[in-house]
Design an enzyme around this catalytic site. Structure first.
Site, PDB file in Angstrom:
ATOM      1  N   SER A 156      51.946  14.277 -80.091  1.00 15.63           N
ATOM      2  CA  SER A 156      51.885  14.302 -81.760  1.00 15.63           C
ATOM      3  C   SER A 156      51.719  12.858 -82.083  1.00 15.63           C
ATOM      4  O   SER A 156      52.189  11.750 -81.401  1.00 15.63           O
ATOM      5  CB  SER A 156      53.117  14.696 -82.417  1.00 15.63           C
ATOM      6  OG  SER A 156      52.962  14.419 -83.794  1.00 15.63           O
ATOM      7  N   TYR A 189      61.754  15.676 -83.332  1.00  9.15           N
ATOM      8  CA  TYR A 189      60.518  16.020 -82.728  1.00  9.15           C
ATOM      9  C   TYR A 189      59.783  14.940 -82.274  1.00  9.15           C
ATOM     10  O   TYR A 189      59.244  15.079 -81.251  1.00  9.15           O
ATOM     11  CB  TYR A 189      59.604  16.758 -83.864  1.00  9.15           C
ATOM     12  CG  TYR A 189      58.293  17.140 -83.562  1.00  9.15           C
ATOM     13  CD1 TYR A 189      58.140  18.576 -82.927  1.00  9.15           C
ATOM     14  CD2 TYR A 189      57.482  16.352 -83.832  1.00  9.15           C
ATOM     15  CE1 TYR A 189      56.970  18.753 -82.304  1.00  9.15           C
ATOM     16  CE2 TYR A 189      55.963  16.963 -83.525  1.00  9.15           C
ATOM     17  CZ  TYR A 189      55.789  17.925 -82.817  1.00  9.15           C
ATOM     18  OH  TYR A 189      54.568  18.393 -82.439  1.00  9.15           O
TER      19      TYR A 189
END
Length: 253
Positions: A147, A160
């Site tokens: 990401s 995350y």
């Protein structure tokens, strides 16, 4: 153009969003694709049916990747179905896409939440790779979906982002480890991508996410899948250990 005829691929978390687009794209290029899912059996079935209707080859494999026995469950099904479809358990392409996402500000993070995120997003991919290495031939491909949040600060996404940072370390170190076998290992890092969730149907939210990209748009999953297909192809044979920014310029600042 990528050509994956006679190749086999496993895409984890492939029942929707980016994973689905990757599975569909690899199948269009000729690969036999194992469509992994955790709980979305109906959605995974629709992916498989769609691939087959378009002339491609695919089958579904189910496993929860958080629990301790998840990787074993995945590979028991995967190996059996590869053998059934091809007469071999060879796996040419592994795409670690499955992941758990959620928000929690730094002061709200619990140990249980952290452990669950780490188990799904970092521990599971490591042991999926470990288990797959006996099936992946020389010149195989491993692609980890990370990401842009590992390079872009968003305090509510710190857990995350930490787990995805760990995933990127798998790429870095295994690329060196597997270099002698010409197995490439690369990271693809999307930004805001329409995964079909309700959030993207809210005009104000979509507009805000669009402004993060240099292109002023939210990405469609196919844009990420196109990059993965290239990295899975013979044309990407000299790329390994790389962080490929597919955030649409979000990381430009």
């Amino acid at each position: 153009m990528p050509n994956l005829t006679d190749k086999t691929a496993l895409v984890t978390g492939a029942s929707r969003g980016i994973g689905r687009a990757i599975a569909e794209r690899l199948a269009r290029e000729g690969a036999l694709v194992a469509v992994h899912y955790g709980t979305g059996g109906e959605a995974a079935g629709q992916v498989v049916d769609g691939i087959r209707a378009a002339g491609g080859r695919a089958f579904a494999v189910q496993a929860e990747l958080g629990p301790a026995d998840g990787v074993d469950t995945l590979f028991e099904s995967l190996e059996a179905q590869l053998e059934e479809h091809t007469g071999s358990t060879r796996l040419d392409i592994l795409v670690n896409n499955a992941g758990l996402m959620g928000t929690a500000l730094p002061g709200e993070i619990t140990g249980e939440w952290f452990d669950r995120m780490m188990a799904v997003n970092a521990k599971a991919p490591l042991f999926v790779v470990q288990r797959a290495l006996s099936l992946i031939p020389d010149h195989g491909r491993i692609i980890n979906i990370s990401s842009g949040l590992t390079r872009f600060a968003a305090p509510e996404q710190v857990t995350y982002a930490m787990t995805k940072g760990a995933l990127e370390q798998i790429t870095l170190h295994l690329a060196r480890h597997l270099g002698e076998r010409r197995i490439t290992v690369n990271t693809v890092a999307p930004g805001s991508t329409d995964n079909g969730s309700a959030l993207f149907q809210i005009p104000a939210a979509r507009a805000a996410m669009s402004q993060l990209s240099a292109f002023g748009e939210v990405a469609e999953p196919a844009a990420i899948a196109d990059v993965v297909a290239f990295l899975a192809s013979a044309d990407a044979r000299w790329i390994t250990g790389s962080f490929v920014d597919t955030s649409g310029g979000t990381l430009l600042g």
